[in-house]
Design a protein around this motif. Structure first.
Motif, PDB file in Angstrom:
ATOM      1  N   PHE A  76     -21.256  13.464  16.939  1.00 26.03           N
ATOM      2  CA  PHE A  76     -20.928  12.350  17.832  1.00 26.03           C
ATOM      3  C   PHE A  76     -19.680  11.629  17.309  1.00 26.03           C
ATOM      4  CE2 PHE A  76     -23.852  10.820  14.611  1.00 26.03           C
ATOM      5  CZ  PHE A  76     -23.301   9.620  14.198  1.00 26.03           C
ATOM      6  N   ASP A  77     -19.071  10.835  18.166  1.00 22.73           N
ATOM      7  CA  ASP A  77     -17.857  10.075  17.820  1.00 22.73           C
ATOM      8  C   ASP A  77     -16.785  10.978  17.210  1.00 22.73           C
ATOM      9  OD1 ASP A  77     -19.073   7.799  18.745  1.00 22.73           O
ATOM     10  OD2 ASP A  77     -19.616   7.024  16.776  1.00 22.73           O
ATOM     11  N   ASN A  78     -16.674  12.190  17.727  1.00 23.26           N
ATOM     12  CA  ASN A  78     -15.693  13.128  17.172  1.00 23.26           C
ATOM     13  C   ASN A  78     -14.267  12.688  17.495  1.00 23.26           C
ATOM     14  OD1 ASN A  78     -17.608  15.290  16.245  1.00 23.26           O
ATOM     15  ND2 ASN A  78     -18.124  15.274  18.418  1.00 23.26           N
ATOM     16  N   VAL A  79     -13.392  12.869  16.536  1.00 22.99           N
ATOM     17  CA  VAL A  79     -11.967  12.571  16.699  1.00 22.99           C
ATOM     18  C   VAL A  79     -11.181  13.753  16.160  1.00 22.99           C
ATOM     19  CG1 VAL A  79     -10.055  11.068  16.035  1.00 22.99           C
ATOM     20  CG2 VAL A  79     -12.311  10.085  16.491  1.00 22.99           C
ATOM     21  N   ILE A  80     -10.207  14.237  16.929  1.00 18.78           N
ATOM     22  CA  ILE A  80      -9.359  15.317  16.451  1.00 18.78           C
ATOM     23  C   ILE A  80      -8.367  14.752  15.449  1.00 18.78           C
ATOM     24  CG2 ILE A  80      -7.634  17.039  17.099  1.00 18.78           C
ATOM     25  CD1 ILE A  80      -9.003  17.290  19.795  1.00 18.78           C
ATOM     26  N   GLY A  81      -8.339  15.340  14.250  1.00 14.84           N
ATOM     27  CA  GLY A  81      -7.457  14.873  13.193  1.00 14.84           C
ATOM     28  C   GLY A  81      -8.210  14.073  12.142  1.00 14.84           C
ATOM     29  N   ILE A  82      -7.541  13.803  11.044  1.00 16.41           N
ATOM     30  CA  ILE A  82      -8.108  13.034   9.939  1.00 16.41           C
ATOM     31  C   ILE A  82      -7.115  11.937   9.586  1.00 16.41           C
ATOM     32  CG2 ILE A  82      -8.832  13.134   7.513  1.00 16.41           C
ATOM     33  CD1 ILE A  82      -9.689  16.036   8.049  1.00 16.41           C
ATOM     34  N   THR A  83      -7.516  10.704   9.745  1.00 12.30           N
ATOM     35  CA  THR A  83      -6.591   9.573   9.580  1.00 12.30           C
ATOM     36  C   THR A  83      -6.159   9.387   8.129  1.00 12.30           C
ATOM     37  OG1 THR A  83      -8.486   8.061   9.418  1.00 12.30           O
ATOM     38  CG2 THR A  83      -7.495   8.370  11.600  1.00 12.30           C
ATOM     39  N   ASN A  84      -7.026   9.720   7.173  1.00 13.15           N
ATOM     40  CA  ASN A  84      -6.690   9.572   5.759  1.00 13.15           C
ATOM     41  C   ASN A  84      -6.945  10.888   5.037  1.00 13.15           C
ATOM     42  OD1 ASN A  84      -6.205   8.828   3.154  1.00 13.15           O
ATOM     43  ND2 ASN A  84      -7.746   7.200   3.063  1.00 13.15           N
ATOM     44  N   PRO A  85      -5.945  11.781   4.983  1.00 18.46           N
ATOM     45  CA  PRO A  85      -6.139  13.084   4.346  1.00 18.46           C
ATOM     46  C   PRO A  85      -6.505  12.997   2.865  1.00 18.46           C
ATOM     47  CG  PRO A  85      -4.140  13.054   5.683  1.00 18.46           C
ATOM     48  CD  PRO A  85      -4.612  11.643   5.582  1.00 18.46           C
ATOM     49  N   ASP A  86      -6.180  11.875   2.218  1.00 17.46           N
ATOM     50  CA  ASP A  86      -6.509  11.733   0.794  1.00 17.46           C
ATOM     51  C   ASP A  86      -8.009  11.806   0.540  1.00 17.46           C
ATOM     52  OD1 ASP A  86      -3.875  11.535   0.052  1.00 17.46           O
ATOM     53  OD2 ASP A  86      -3.851   9.334   0.036  1.00 17.46           O
ATOM     54  N   LEU A  87      -8.804  11.518   1.568  1.00 17.24           N
ATOM     55  CA  LEU A  87     -10.254  11.580   1.391  1.00 17.24           C
ATOM     56  C   LEU A  87     -10.750  13.006   1.209  1.00 17.24           C
ATOM     57  CD1 LEU A  87     -11.411   8.917   4.024  1.00 17.24           C
ATOM     58  CD2 LEU A  87     -11.367   8.690   1.528  1.00 17.24           C
TER      59      LEU A  87
END
Length: 213
Positions: free
Chosen positions: A173-184
Motif C-alpha cells: 500500500f502507499d506505493n511510490v515509484i522511486g526512492i526519495t532518500n537513496p542513502d537509506l
C-alpha cells in the motif's frame, strides 16, 4: 454523461485485452503488511525496494505468538548479507543471507487467472484495474498467487506457499515509484565494521520478518 460513456468504453476495452506478464518499476517505496495462514504472525512495515542493486530495506513492527517486535533490516542480496540496524543505539549486526532477490512483478511462465476491479467499477475514478496470476516459485516446490495493477505493474498482493507458515500473504500500500532518500539503502556509518555472524543460520525474507530476537 458523454464523459462517463467514453470512460466506460475505455474501461471495457481494457478489460477485453489479454494481460501479459510484467515487471514492476525497479525502484519502489511504500508500506506492506504480512499475514500468515496459521495466524501466528502479523507484520506491518515500511519498505524500500531496489531491483537495480538488489537491495531491500524494511522497517517493521509486528506480532509473533502474541509478542510485539520492532526491527530495521537492510538486505544486500548480491553480497548475501543482512544488516540489523539500531539507529537509536548506533549499533549494527550482520548476518548471512541465503535467498534470491524477490523481484516484483509477474514472471513470464506465470498463468493468468483473472482481471478484476478493486472498488467500484460503475463510475470512473472509483476502481483500480488489477490482474491476478499464479505459478510455481523459482524452486518449483511452492506455489504463489500475485495481483498487480494493470497499469504500471505495481504490486497489490502476493500470496506464497511456505512449509512453516502455510500461505503467507503480503499486501502493498502507499506505493511510490522511486526512492526519495537513496542513502537509506546504504549501511549507516556505524555498520561497515560489524562482524558477520558466520555461526548463525542463514536468513531468508520470511525468517527475517518473523524473527523473535
Amino acid at each position: 454523461m458523454k464523459l462517463f460513456v467514453v470512460l466506460a468504453a475505455l474501461l471495457a476495452g481494457c478489460l477485453a485485452q489479454k494481460p501479459h506478464p510484467c515487471k514492476s518499476p525497479p525502484l519502489l517505496s511504500g508500506g506492506l503488511y504480512v499475514t500468515t495462514q496459521n495466524e501466528r504472525a502479523f507484520v506491518l512495515a515500511g519498505y524500500l525496494y531496489d531491483a537495480l542493486g538488489e537491495r531491500f530495506r524494511i522497517y517493521e513492527t509486528g506480532t509473533l505468538d502474541n509478542q510485539t517486535f520492532t526491527y530495521d533490516y537492510l538486505l544486500y542480496y548480491r553480497e548475501q548479507v543482512v544488516y540489523q540496524i539500531d539507529d537509536k543505539g548506533q549499533t549494527c549486526t550482520k548476518s548471512p543471507l541465503k535467498a534470491d532477490f524477490p523481484f516484483l512483478g509477474i514472471p513470464g511462465d506465470a498463468s493468468f487467472v483473472a482481471q478484476t476491479v478493486l472498488g467500484d467499477s460503475s463510475r470512473p475514478g472509483e476502481g483500480l484495474l488489477v490482474n491476478t496470476w499464479t505459478g510455481n516459485a523459482a524452486k518449483q516446490e511452492e506455489r504463489y498467487m500475485a495481483t498487480v495493477t494493470e497499469f504500471g505493474c505495481i504490486p497489490v498482493t502476493i500470496a506464497e506457499q511456505t512449509k512453516e507458515y502455510g500461505w503467507v500473504t503480503t499486501s502493498y500500500f502507499d506505493n511510490v515509484i522511486g526512492i526519495t532518500n537513496p542513502d537509506l539503502l546504504n549501511p549507516p556509518s556505524f555498520c561497515p565494521d560489524a562482524d558477520t555472524k558466520t555461526d548463525e543460520e542463514p536468513l531468508d525474507f520470511f525468517k527475517i520478518l518473523f524473527r523473535k530476537n
